[in-house]
Motif scaffolding. Structure first.
Motif, mmCIF file in Angstrom:
data_model
loop_
_atom_site.group_PDB
_atom_site.id
_atom_site.type_symbol
_atom_site.label_atom_id
_atom_site.label_comp_id
_atom_site.label_asym_id
_atom_site.label_seq_id
_atom_site.Cartn_x
_atom_site.Cartn_y
_atom_site.Cartn_z
ATOM 1 N N GLU A 1 42.899 -4.415 -12.347
ATOM 2 C CA GLU A 1 41.637 -3.930 -12.430
ATOM 3 C C GLU A 1 40.803 -4.187 -13.731
ATOM 4 O O GLU A 1 40.310 -4.101 -15.033
ATOM 5 C CB GLU A 1 41.169 -3.965 -11.625
ATOM 6 N N PHE A 2 41.547 -2.298 -14.194
ATOM 7 C CA PHE A 2 41.412 -1.962 -15.273
ATOM 8 C C PHE A 2 42.058 -2.174 -16.661
ATOM 9 O O PHE A 2 40.762 -2.565 -17.854
ATOM 10 C CB PHE A 2 41.859 0.091 -14.929
ATOM 11 N N LEU A 3 43.474 -2.810 -16.609
ATOM 12 C CA LEU A 3 43.263 -3.790 -18.075
ATOM 13 C C LEU A 3 42.540 -4.891 -18.291
ATOM 14 O O LEU A 3 42.493 -4.988 -19.533
ATOM 15 C CB LEU A 3 45.095 -4.209 -17.551
ATOM 16 N N GLN A 4 42.229 -5.316 -17.281
ATOM 17 C CA GLN A 4 41.559 -6.810 -17.257
ATOM 18 C C GLN A 4 39.702 -7.183 -17.157
ATOM 19 O O GLN A 4 39.700 -7.638 -17.240
ATOM 20 C CB GLN A 4 42.102 -7.825 -16.014
ATOM 21 N N LEU A 5 39.344 -5.818 -17.665
ATOM 22 C CA LEU A 5 38.204 -5.220 -16.646
ATOM 23 C C LEU A 5 37.280 -5.918 -18.861
ATOM 24 O O LEU A 5 37.903 -5.461 -19.721
ATOM 25 C CB LEU A 5 37.646 -3.958 -17.043
ATOM 26 N N MET A 6 36.266 -6.161 -17.721
ATOM 27 C CA MET A 6 34.746 -7.175 -19.295
ATOM 28 C C MET A 6 33.937 -7.042 -18.496
ATOM 29 O O MET A 6 33.398 -6.441 -17.782
ATOM 30 C CB MET A 6 35.298 -8.255 -19.173
ATOM 31 N N GLN A 7 32.950 -6.880 -19.902
ATOM 32 C CA GLN A 7 31.257 -6.463 -19.400
ATOM 33 C C GLN A 7 30.657 -7.295 -18.594
ATOM 34 O O GLN A 7 30.446 -6.844 -17.425
ATOM 35 C CB GLN A 7 30.440 -6.011 -20.295
ATOM 36 N N GLY A 8 30.851 -8.747 -19.167
ATOM 37 C CA GLY A 8 30.502 -10.070 -18.100
ATOM 38 C C GLY A 8 28.750 -9.295 -18.392
ATOM 39 O O GLY A 8 28.277 -8.612 -19.360
ATOM 40 N N ASP A 9 28.551 -9.239 -16.748
ATOM 41 C CA ASP A 9 26.457 -8.812 -16.564
ATOM 42 C C ASP A 9 26.351 -7.755 -16.313
ATOM 43 O O ASP A 9 25.420 -7.647 -16.500
ATOM 44 C CB ASP A 9 26.188 -10.260 -15.773
ATOM 45 N N MET A 10 27.203 -7.025 -16.930
ATOM 46 C CA MET A 10 26.839 -5.571 -16.311
ATOM 47 C C MET A 10 26.193 -4.782 -17.673
ATOM 48 O O MET A 10 26.508 -5.399 -18.243
ATOM 49 C CB MET A 10 28.434 -5.040 -16.072
ATOM 50 N N SER A 11 25.333 -3.750 -16.834
ATOM 51 C CA SER A 11 24.761 -3.095 -17.953
ATOM 52 C C SER A 11 25.975 -2.483 -18.755
ATOM 53 O O SER A 11 26.853 -2.479 -18.036
ATOM 54 C CB SER A 11 24.168 -2.480 -18.093
ATOM 55 N N GLU B 1 27.268 5.542 -25.814
ATOM 56 C CA GLU B 1 25.588 5.758 -26.160
ATOM 57 C C GLU B 1 25.532 4.859 -27.498
ATOM 58 O O GLU B 1 24.488 4.192 -27.670
ATOM 59 C CB GLU B 1 25.843 7.056 -26.666
ATOM 60 N N LYS B 2 26.561 4.507 -27.838
ATOM 61 C CA LYS B 2 25.894 3.741 -29.391
ATOM 62 C C LYS B 2 25.685 1.990 -29.323
ATOM 63 O O LYS B 2 25.155 1.193 -29.409
ATOM 64 C CB LYS B 2 27.013 3.844 -30.368
ATOM 65 N N ALA B 3 26.846 2.117 -27.454
ATOM 66 C CA ALA B 3 26.986 0.968 -27.208
ATOM 67 C C ALA B 3 25.559 0.420 -26.318
ATOM 68 O O ALA B 3 25.505 -0.541 -26.510
ATOM 69 C CB ALA B 3 27.468 0.408 -25.866
ATOM 70 N N ARG B 4 24.548 1.482 -25.917
ATOM 71 C CA ARG B 4 23.373 1.250 -24.515
ATOM 72 C C ARG B 4 22.319 1.589 -26.309
ATOM 73 O O ARG B 4 21.579 0.750 -25.606
ATOM 74 C CB ARG B 4 23.659 2.527 -24.209
ATOM 75 N N VAL B 5 23.346 2.179 -26.413
ATOM 76 C CA VAL B 5 21.564 2.161 -28.033
ATOM 77 C C VAL B 5 21.401 0.502 -28.246
ATOM 78 O O VAL B 5 20.373 -0.188 -28.315
ATOM 79 C CB VAL B 5 21.684 2.703 -29.008
ATOM 80 N N MET B 6 22.685 0.092 -29.045
ATOM 81 C CA MET B 6 22.594 -0.867 -29.331
ATOM 82 C C MET B 6 22.066 -2.544 -29.005
ATOM 83 O O MET B 6 21.243 -3.102 -28.699
ATOM 84 C CB MET B 6 23.800 -1.542 -30.273
ATOM 85 N N ASP B 7 22.416 -2.456 -27.257
ATOM 86 C CA ASP B 7 22.125 -3.212 -26.133
ATOM 87 C C ASP B 7 20.670 -2.885 -26.323
ATOM 88 O O ASP B 7 20.168 -4.640 -26.065
ATOM 89 C CB ASP B 7 22.974 -2.994 -25.380
ATOM 90 N N LYS B 8 19.777 -2.453 -26.098
ATOM 91 C CA LYS B 8 18.440 -1.705 -25.547
ATOM 92 C C LYS B 8 17.972 -2.901 -26.910
ATOM 93 O O LYS B 8 16.781 -3.504 -27.272
ATOM 94 C CB LYS B 8 18.416 -0.231 -25.953
ATOM 95 N N VAL C 1 17.903 -6.023 -26.759
ATOM 96 C CA VAL C 1 16.754 -6.919 -25.883
ATOM 97 C C VAL C 1 15.349 -6.790 -26.596
ATOM 98 O O VAL C 1 14.530 -7.539 -26.528
ATOM 99 C CB VAL C 1 16.517 -5.978 -24.692
ATOM 100 N N GLU C 2 15.226 -5.461 -27.328
ATOM 101 C CA GLU C 2 13.262 -5.545 -27.779
ATOM 102 C C GLU C 2 13.563 -6.454 -29.018
ATOM 103 O O GLU C 2 12.555 -6.820 -29.127
ATOM 104 C CB GLU C 2 13.477 -3.655 -28.066
ATOM 105 N N VAL C 3 14.912 -6.741 -29.598
ATOM 106 C CA VAL C 3 14.400 -7.807 -30.630
ATOM 107 C C VAL C 3 13.655 -9.187 -30.272
ATOM 108 O O VAL C 3 13.443 -9.906 -30.485
ATOM 109 C CB VAL C 3 15.746 -7.553 -31.380
ATOM 110 N N GLU C 4 15.584 -9.444 -28.954
ATOM 111 C CA GLU C 4 14.722 -10.969 -28.560
ATOM 112 C C GLU C 4 13.719 -10.458 -28.208
ATOM 113 O O GLU C 4 12.727 -12.139 -27.369
ATOM 114 C CB GLU C 4 15.896 -10.973 -26.988
ATOM 115 N N ALA C 5 13.211 -9.980 -27.107
ATOM 116 C CA ALA C 5 11.860 -10.062 -26.560
ATOM 117 C C ALA C 5 10.775 -10.120 -28.018
ATOM 118 O O ALA C 5 9.379 -10.616 -27.187
ATOM 119 C CB ALA C 5 11.337 -8.322 -25.758
ATOM 120 N N GLN C 6 10.828 -10.067 -28.899
ATOM 121 C CA GLN C 6 9.421 -9.851 -29.942
ATOM 122 C C GLN C 6 9.430 -11.160 -30.833
ATOM 123 O O GLN C 6 10.329 -12.314 -30.637
ATOM 124 C CB GLN C 6 9.733 -9.283 -31.105
#
Length: 148
Positions: A70-80, A133-140, A143-148
């Motif tokens: 499960e770890f080796l196949q783990l993908m983010q998918g729709d998770m935050s 942390e960088k992935a969290r910031v980029m994701d945020k 989302v902000e850019v897409e909302a504009q």
């Protein structure tokens, strides 16, 4: 339990009696039966033997191998990113091969959604907390850019 015993510098010979005292419910019944079988076979009951029998009963190899796959196949998918990072760390405990931090970063990065991977991968971050942390910031930001 072992972390507590190690932190308190509990001698090996005291670990089994303390653990037996703390057992409850089904585990207590399991140990009573296991102890009778071990005594019948005249096998010395040690802390190491208890751990071996306990792990075999409650954490069999089939479960560990399933978690490793499960770890080796783990993908983010729709998770935050935070959910993905937590699941990544949880399942990473079942990885049987030693994991260097740069490999851990590449594995995490490769499991990110494509849009995030495109933003994070070129940064070549080799420290896991910084990468998350960088992935969290980029994701945020995305989302902000897409909302504009």
């Amino acid at each position: 339990m072992e972390r507590i015993y190690n932190a308190k510098r509990c001698p090996i010979e005291n670990r089994l009696p303390y653990t037996k005292y703390l057992l409850a419910g089904e585990v207590m019944h399991w140990w009573s039966n296991m102890k009778m079988m071990l005594e019948d076979s005249r096998e010395p009951i040690t802390w190491e033997l208890f751990k071996k029998k306990f792990y075999a009963e409650y954490f069999p190899n089939s479960v560990k191998y399933t978690k490793e796959v499960e770890f080796l196949q783990l993908m983010q998918g729709d998770m935050s990113v935070s959910e993905y990072a937590e699941k990544f760390k949880h399942l990473g405990r079942f990885q049987t091969l030693k994991m260097a931090e740069d490999w851990q970063c590449r594995k995490f990065e490769n499991g990110l959604r494509g849009d995030l991977k495109l933003m994070v991968a070129p940064l070549s971050i080799k420290e896991f907390p910084a990468l998350v942390e960088k992935a969290r910031v980029m994701d945020k930001l995305k989302v902000e850019v897409e909302a504009q």
